[in-house]
Design a protein around this motif. Structure first.
Motif, short mmCIF file in Angstrom:
data_model
loop_
_atom_site.label_atom_id
_atom_site.label_comp_id
_atom_site.label_asym_id
_atom_site.label_seq_id
_atom_site.Cartn_x
_atom_site.Cartn_y
_atom_site.Cartn_z
N LYS A 1 5.15 9.91 0.94
CA LYS A 1 4.40 8.67 0.82
C LYS A 1 5.11 7.56 1.58
N TYR A 2 4.34 6.75 2.27
CA TYR A 2 4.89 5.61 3.01
C TYR A 2 4.48 4.34 2.30
N ILE A 3 5.46 3.54 1.90
CA ILE A 3 5.18 2.28 1.21
C ILE A 3 5.11 1.17 2.24
N PRO B 1 10.43 -2.08 -1.08
CA PRO B 1 9.21 -1.65 -1.77
C PRO B 1 8.99 -2.41 -3.07
N GLU C 1 0.84 -1.19 0.00
CA GLU C 1 0.00 0.00 0.00
C GLU C 1 0.88 1.25 0.00
N MET C 2 0.35 2.32 -0.59
CA MET C 2 1.02 3.60 -0.54
C MET C 2 0.18 4.53 0.34
N LEU D 1 6.57 6.42 -7.63
CA LEU D 1 7.35 7.47 -6.96
C LEU D 1 8.34 8.12 -7.92
N SER E 1 5.11 0.52 -6.84
CA SER E 1 5.21 1.70 -5.97
C SER E 1 6.45 2.52 -6.31
N SER F 1 9.48 11.63 -2.41
CA SER F 1 9.04 10.30 -1.96
C SER F 1 8.79 10.25 -0.47
#
Length: 313
Positions: A199-201, A224, A26-27, A232, A228, A196
């Motif tokens: 956003k948390y991967i 990651p 998930e992002m 990014l 994703s 980047s």
């Protein structure tokens, strides 16, 4: 909420950044500030530098150290690298296959010179401003990417590992890389994806026990996914900060970064130090595993790092 065992007590700690718990990546949106202090005319960075750090998640400072200091640091690096007999073998990480020295951890406790550098106002003062708090050293190391056979560091967010495997609660930490050998475009320099950090991967795969033993040589969990990374990079591009020896590259704990292997005759080395806000000290790992060793993640009750001024040479 999840229950966390910390210092012998079970506490309730919200996991704002779950990872390695679902079957699909998930992002997620960042939930924390990037800069925790208001900029003023006495801040250690200019307004433009601060805004650039907020936007990109990293900043390059090419002339922070003097020529004499650079010579001193290079000499100290060479001495630490060649005189490892008195260093705990656990702190010495070697390349898979060749056995070449890859990293020396906890170097601020091995070397007085590097301890002094990590506490210098030009570095620690910037960290304290950006994090809006007193800081302590979460981790330090010398990184060596040998000529011809230096292996890559695959793309990753440091915070994902520090959160899942160390118990760092929030994105209130940053890294500084001080370039100690010529940083060329072709000898495996640091690469970063601008923007980047917002956003948390959330990665897939349950973390194995004692994962750190393998991950320090080649990371396979907390990596990651391709889609994703592509998203990014398409949004922010990829930048390779280059600068003379002594350049300081600082980047947010969640900035996606990595480096290629080095097949050139030119080695690449750097001093790497991680500053964490004192208020963001570690709790029990959010991945539910045993905490990684102290040389990777300072635990307990860390003290505020003293700040020094003046030439370190």
């Amino acid at each position: 909420m999840k229950e966390q065992l910390q210092a012998g007590f079970v506490t309730t700690q919200a996991d704002c950044y779950p990872s390695r718990v679902h079957a699909m990546p998930e992002m997620l949106a960042r939930q924390d500030p990037v800069v925790y202090s208001d900029w003023t005319t006495v801040s250690p960075l200019t307004r433009a530098q601060t805004e650039s750090y907020v936007r990109d998640g990293f900043l390059v400072l090419p002339h922070l150290l003097t020529p004499d200091e650079i010579v001193c640091l290079q000499r100290e690096m060479g001495g630490v690298r060649t005189e490892t007999e008195g260093i705990d073998p656990e702190l010495l990480i070697r390349e898979p296959g060749s056995g070449a020295l890859r990293s020396i951890f906890k170097v601020h406790e091995v070397s007085r010179i590097f301890a002094r550098l990590a506490s210098d106002r030009r570095l620690a003062g910037i960290a304290r401003f950006l994090l809006g708090d007193d800081v302590y050293i979460h981790q330090s190391r010398l990184n060596f990417k040998p000529a011809f056979r230096g292996k890559e560091f695959y793309w990753h967010s440091d915070f994902e590992t520090w959160h899942v495997e160390d118990g760092m609660p929030r994105m209130r930490a940053l890294s500084m890389s001080i370039v100690l050998t010529p940083n060329r475009s072709y000898n495996g320099p640091l690469m970063l994806i601008p923007g980047s950090h917002q956003k948390y991967i959330a990665c897939v795969g349950e973390t194995p026990d004692n994962h750190y033993v393998q991950s320090l040589k080649k990371q396979e969990y907390g990596v990651p996914d391709d889609d994703s990374l592509r998203a990014l990079a398409e949004a922010g591009g990829i930048e390779t900060p280059l600068g003379p020896v002594g350049t300081v590259i600082l980047f947010d704990c969640n900035t996606m970064h990595g480096s290629n292997s080095n097949i050139t005759p030119f080695p690449r080395s750097n001093f790497f130090v991680v500053y964490n806000a004192l208020s963001n000290r570690l709790v029990a790992p959010f991945g539910g595993k045993r905490p990684r060793p102290d040389f990777l993640a300072k635990r307990g009750s860390p003290y505020a790092l003293p700040i020094y001024e003046g030439d370190i040479a």
